[in-house]
Design a protein around this motif. Sequence first.
Motif, PDB file in Angstrom:
ATOM      1  N   SER A  48       0.836  -1.206   0.000  1.00  0.00           N
ATOM      2  CA  SER A  48       0.000   0.000   0.000  1.00  0.00           C
ATOM      3  C   SER A  48       0.870   1.255   0.000  1.00  0.00           C
ATOM      4  O   SER A  48       0.392   2.340  -0.346  1.00  0.00           O
ATOM      5  CB  SER A  48      -0.933   0.005   1.207  1.00  0.00           C
ATOM      6  OG  SER A  48      -0.262   0.487   2.339  1.00  0.00           O
ATOM      7  N   VAL A  51       1.258   1.351  -4.085  1.00  0.00           N
ATOM      8  CA  VAL A  51       0.140   1.526  -5.007  1.00  0.00           C
ATOM      9  C   VAL A  51      -1.011   2.327  -4.425  1.00  0.00           C
ATOM     10  O   VAL A  51      -1.952   2.634  -5.154  1.00  0.00           O
ATOM     11  CB  VAL A  51      -0.394   0.168  -5.504  1.00  0.00           C
ATOM     12  CG1 VAL A  51       0.647  -0.547  -6.309  1.00  0.00           C
ATOM     13  CG2 VAL A  51      -0.840  -0.685  -4.351  1.00  0.00           C
TER      14      VAL A  51
ATOM     15  N   ALA B 119       3.529   5.719  -3.601  1.00  0.00           N
ATOM     16  CA  ALA B 119       2.259   6.223  -3.106  1.00  0.00           C
ATOM     17  C   ALA B 119       2.319   6.571  -1.625  1.00  0.00           C
ATOM     18  O   ALA B 119       1.314   6.943  -1.042  1.00  0.00           O
ATOM     19  CB  ALA B 119       1.156   5.194  -3.350  1.00  0.00           C
TER      20      ALA B 119
END
Lengths: 97, 170
Positions: A48, A51, B119
């Motif tokens: 996580s 992405v 991210a």
Amino acid sequence: MITPALVLSAFLFVIGAFGVLVRRNAIIMFLCIELMLNAVNLTFVALSRVVGIEGQLFVFFVMTVAAAEAAVGLAIMISIFRHYETVNVDNFNLLKW
Amino acid sequence: MIDILFYVFAALALGGAMGVVAGRSPVASLLFMVLCLGSVAGIYVLLEAHFLAAVQVIVYAGAIMVLFLFVIMLLNLGHNYHPDLKAGLWSALSFAVAGALFGFLGRQLWGNRTMTPEAGDSVDALVAQYGAVGAIARPLYTEWVVPFEITGILLLVAIVGALVLAKQRV
């Protein structure tokens, strides 16, 4: 820290798979399956960071499925124990060829 | 500091996992499992997944493991323990399978070893904006609401199924 976490989760998964293969006590096999699910969760959380937040959402779903699986599996275990007085998987050979 | 903590938690998690497989009594295996789950929760904190760390401790290490403990004690498994490790050819085969599995996983990781937290900043921004719970709850109740409701049905089915399977014949 992502790659070390992925390596750790690979180790946990392999230990869990080994435990399922090598133990005969059905409850400990169940614990090892939980261990494998947990390793997958760790992979999801680590990825996580790569992405996005969806990785953490999937962990939520995996935990729900693990809880349902534990409840139903342990109920099956109790009902098997009533029949055979044991949870040793070597005794459940009705489907064995 | 964070790296040291990570390796401490990782060592604890690995030790706990090995204890689960090698534990002599089911209760000892279960307590090792709790250790493993707690250490993985610590790693979740280090990976900035605070809500999941809390859920891991409360739901996994708390509720599910207590369910296992109840069943182990209900079935009275600890006493007539005899070694239940499979020996001989089967255990060698298990070692081979586990090694092959780790080989595949390691090869996959080796190919992608330049994993950058692309991210990470966006996740941190979400957590800073909505809080640790809101960052997960917001997509859960908007974009992923159908899977979320389906897990509700799954839990209902699990409750009914567990009751039907485990209840005494009347």
